[in-house]
Design an enzyme around this catalytic site. Structure first.
Site, PDB file in Angstrom:
ATOM      1  N   TYR A  51      -6.847  -0.415 -15.347  1.00 49.65           N
ATOM      2  CA  TYR A  51      -6.902   0.889 -14.674  1.00 49.65           C
ATOM      3  C   TYR A  51      -7.686   1.965 -15.435  1.00 49.65           C
ATOM      4  O   TYR A  51      -7.777   3.099 -14.975  1.00 49.65           O
ATOM      5  CB  TYR A  51      -5.478   1.374 -14.373  1.00 49.65           C
ATOM      6  CG  TYR A  51      -4.714   0.420 -13.472  1.00 49.65           C
ATOM      7  CD1 TYR A  51      -5.135   0.205 -12.156  1.00 49.65           C
ATOM      8  CD2 TYR A  51      -3.614  -0.289 -13.936  1.00 49.65           C
ATOM      9  CE1 TYR A  51      -4.460  -0.684 -11.331  1.00 49.65           C
ATOM     10  CE2 TYR A  51      -2.924  -1.177 -13.114  1.00 49.65           C
ATOM     11  CZ  TYR A  51      -3.354  -1.369 -11.816  1.00 49.65           C
ATOM     12  OH  TYR A  51      -2.693  -2.241 -11.001  1.00 49.65           O
ATOM     13  N   ASN A  96      -4.058   6.535  -2.491  1.00 48.36           N
ATOM     14  CA  ASN A  96      -3.879   5.269  -3.206  1.00 48.36           C
ATOM     15  C   ASN A  96      -2.381   4.987  -3.133  1.00 48.36           C
ATOM     16  O   ASN A  96      -1.598   5.557  -3.897  1.00 48.36           O
ATOM     17  CB  ASN A  96      -4.345   5.383  -4.666  1.00 48.36           C
ATOM     18  CG  ASN A  96      -4.212   4.037  -5.377  1.00 48.36           C
ATOM     19  OD1 ASN A  96      -3.550   3.123  -4.883  1.00 48.36           O
ATOM     20  ND2 ASN A  96      -4.828   3.913  -6.553  1.00 48.36           N
ATOM     21  N   ALA A 100       1.532   0.039  -5.155  1.00 46.86           N
ATOM     22  CA  ALA A 100       2.144  -1.208  -4.674  1.00 46.86           C
ATOM     23  C   ALA A 100       2.691  -1.082  -3.252  1.00 46.86           C
ATOM     24  O   ALA A 100       2.871  -2.101  -2.560  1.00 46.86           O
ATOM     25  CB  ALA A 100       3.256  -1.630  -5.635  1.00 46.86           C
ATOM     26  N   GLU A 131      -8.168   4.856   2.430  1.00 49.09           N
ATOM     27  CA  GLU A 131      -7.351   4.148   1.431  1.00 49.09           C
ATOM     28  C   GLU A 131      -8.229   3.824   0.228  1.00 49.09           C
ATOM     29  O   GLU A 131      -9.334   3.304   0.413  1.00 49.09           O
ATOM     30  CB  GLU A 131      -6.812   2.860   2.068  1.00 49.09           C
ATOM     31  CG  GLU A 131      -6.023   1.971   1.126  1.00 49.09           C
ATOM     32  CD  GLU A 131      -5.647   0.626   1.786  1.00 49.09           C
ATOM     33  OE1 GLU A 131      -5.670   0.515   3.037  1.00 49.09           O
ATOM     34  OE2 GLU A 131      -5.357  -0.317   1.027  1.00 49.09           O
ATOM     35  N   HIS A 138      -8.436   2.192  -3.914  1.00 46.62           N
ATOM     36  CA  HIS A 138      -7.823   1.455  -5.027  1.00 46.62           C
ATOM     37  C   HIS A 138      -8.758   1.467  -6.215  1.00 46.62           C
ATOM     38  O   HIS A 138      -9.980   1.311  -6.054  1.00 46.62           O
ATOM     39  CB  HIS A 138      -7.533   0.006  -4.630  1.00 46.62           C
ATOM     40  CG  HIS A 138      -6.553  -0.090  -3.511  1.00 46.62           C
ATOM     41  ND1 HIS A 138      -5.208   0.135  -3.691  1.00 46.62           N
ATOM     42  CD2 HIS A 138      -6.729  -0.312  -2.194  1.00 46.62           C
ATOM     43  CE1 HIS A 138      -4.604   0.032  -2.530  1.00 46.62           C
ATOM     44  NE2 HIS A 138      -5.499  -0.231  -1.586  1.00 46.62           N
ATOM     45  N   ARG A 158      -7.693  -9.997  -7.106  1.00 42.76           N
ATOM     46  CA  ARG A 158      -6.443 -10.110  -7.859  1.00 42.76           C
ATOM     47  C   ARG A 158      -5.468 -11.062  -7.154  1.00 42.76           C
ATOM     48  O   ARG A 158      -5.878 -11.914  -6.390  1.00 42.76           O
ATOM     49  CB  ARG A 158      -5.865  -8.700  -8.074  1.00 42.76           C
ATOM     50  CG  ARG A 158      -6.838  -7.800  -8.859  1.00 42.76           C
ATOM     51  CD  ARG A 158      -6.268  -6.438  -9.153  1.00 42.76           C
ATOM     52  NE  ARG A 158      -5.106  -6.529 -10.038  1.00 42.76           N
ATOM     53  CZ  ARG A 158      -4.280  -5.497 -10.283  1.00 42.76           C
ATOM     54  NH1 ARG A 158      -4.508  -4.325  -9.707  1.00 42.76           N
ATOM     55  NH2 ARG A 158      -3.252  -5.644 -11.083  1.00 42.76           N
TER      56      ARG A 158
HETATM   57  O1  CA2 Z   1      -5.923  -0.771  -7.872  1.00 39.80           O
HETATM   58  C1  CA2 Z   1      -5.156   0.101  -7.440  1.00 39.80           C
HETATM   59  O2  CA2 Z   1      -5.469   1.283  -7.368  1.00 39.80           O
HETATM   60  C2  CA2 Z   1      -3.734  -0.284  -7.011  1.00 39.80           C
HETATM   61  O3  CA2 Z   1      -3.380   0.510  -5.887  1.00 39.80           O
HETATM   62  C3  CA2 Z   1      -2.837   0.053  -8.176  1.00 39.80           C
HETATM   63  C4  CA2 Z   1      -1.384  -0.364  -7.965  1.00 39.80           C
HETATM   64  C5  CA2 Z   1      -1.302  -1.822  -7.530  1.00 39.80           C
HETATM   65  O4  CA2 Z   1       0.040  -2.166  -7.235  1.00 39.80           O
HETATM   66  C6  CA2 Z   1      -2.180  -2.103  -6.331  1.00 39.80           C
HETATM   67  O5  CA2 Z   1      -2.080  -3.478  -6.009  1.00 39.80           O
HETATM   68  C7  CA2 Z   1      -3.614  -1.749  -6.618  1.00 39.80           C
HETATM   69  C8  CA2 Z   1      -0.586  -0.202  -9.252  1.00 39.80           C
HETATM   70  C9  CA2 Z   1      -0.603   1.183  -9.779  1.00 39.80           C
HETATM   71  C10 CA2 Z   1      -0.060   1.141 -11.159  1.00 39.80           C
HETATM   72  O6  CA2 Z   1      -0.749   2.097 -11.892  1.00 39.80           O
HETATM   73  C11 CA2 Z   1      -0.704   2.007 -13.242  1.00 39.80           C
HETATM   74  C12 CA2 Z   1      -1.646   2.707 -13.918  1.00 39.80           C
HETATM   75  C13 CA2 Z   1      -1.687   2.644 -15.270  1.00 39.80           C
HETATM   76  C14 CA2 Z   1      -0.763   1.900 -15.957  1.00 39.80           C
HETATM   77  C15 CA2 Z   1       0.193   1.198 -15.275  1.00 39.80           C
HETATM   78  C16 CA2 Z   1       0.235   1.251 -13.896  1.00 39.80           C
END
Ligand code: CA2
Length: 147
Positions: free
Chosen positions: A22, A75, A78, A99, A101, A108
């Protein structure tokens, strides 16, 4: 033009955990970047930012956007892959949604390749790091201007 940015669950951890997926920018860096980008596109764009780890709060925020915001960039984190409630809120308010991401969800795990939100969105941007948000902003603004 009022644009609501919704950051879903765990995105408050941005820049603090899992930088390999991320990146290292924090959520506040992302919001500052979007404020600058919005001003450079058109001074009439008014961004508002909202983050929640709670599905119900996100539903309520979308409902509150009815007749207050012209567009939403979300965004859903999950909840993308699980939330019929967020999908129904988008449908019921009929506000145009883009939307976004950070990661490319299609590269993934299989469970990330299903989105309940995409079918009720104008479009989806996935895989460009935090630039997905600026692309999302441009996409919603262009969509609203063409409407
Ligand atoms: O890729 C994306 O933006 C997601 O929406 C991020 C979600 C994930 O569940 C989606 O499948 C894809 C997760 C967000 C978690 O964000 C974090 C950021 C930094 C550290 C830990 C978690």
């Amino acid at each position: 033009m009022k644009i609501l940015f919704i950051h879903g669950p765990n995105l408050n951890f941005l820049g603090k955990r899992e930088p390999e997926i991320y990146g290292t920018d924090t959520l506040s860096d992302v919001n500052s970047m979007l404020l600058k980008e919005a001003a450079s596109i058109d001074k009439g764009i008014e961004p508002e930012f909202f983050q929640s780890n709670s599905e119900g709060e996100i539903v309520t925020k979308i409902q509150d956007a009815f007749e207050n915001h012209n567009g939403i960039v979300i965004n859903p984190g999950a909840y993308t892959h699980t939330s019929i409630a967020i999908r129904d809120a988008i449908l019921s308010t009929a506000i145009p949604v883009v939307e976004v991401h950070i990661s490319n969800v299609f590269k993934r795990e299989e469970f990330r390749q299903k989105s309940f939100i995409s079918p009720v969105s104008v479009g989806v941007i996935s895989g460009f790091g935090i630039n997905s948000y600026t692309l999302g902003l441009k996409a919603i603004v262009d969509f609203l201007k063409d409407k």
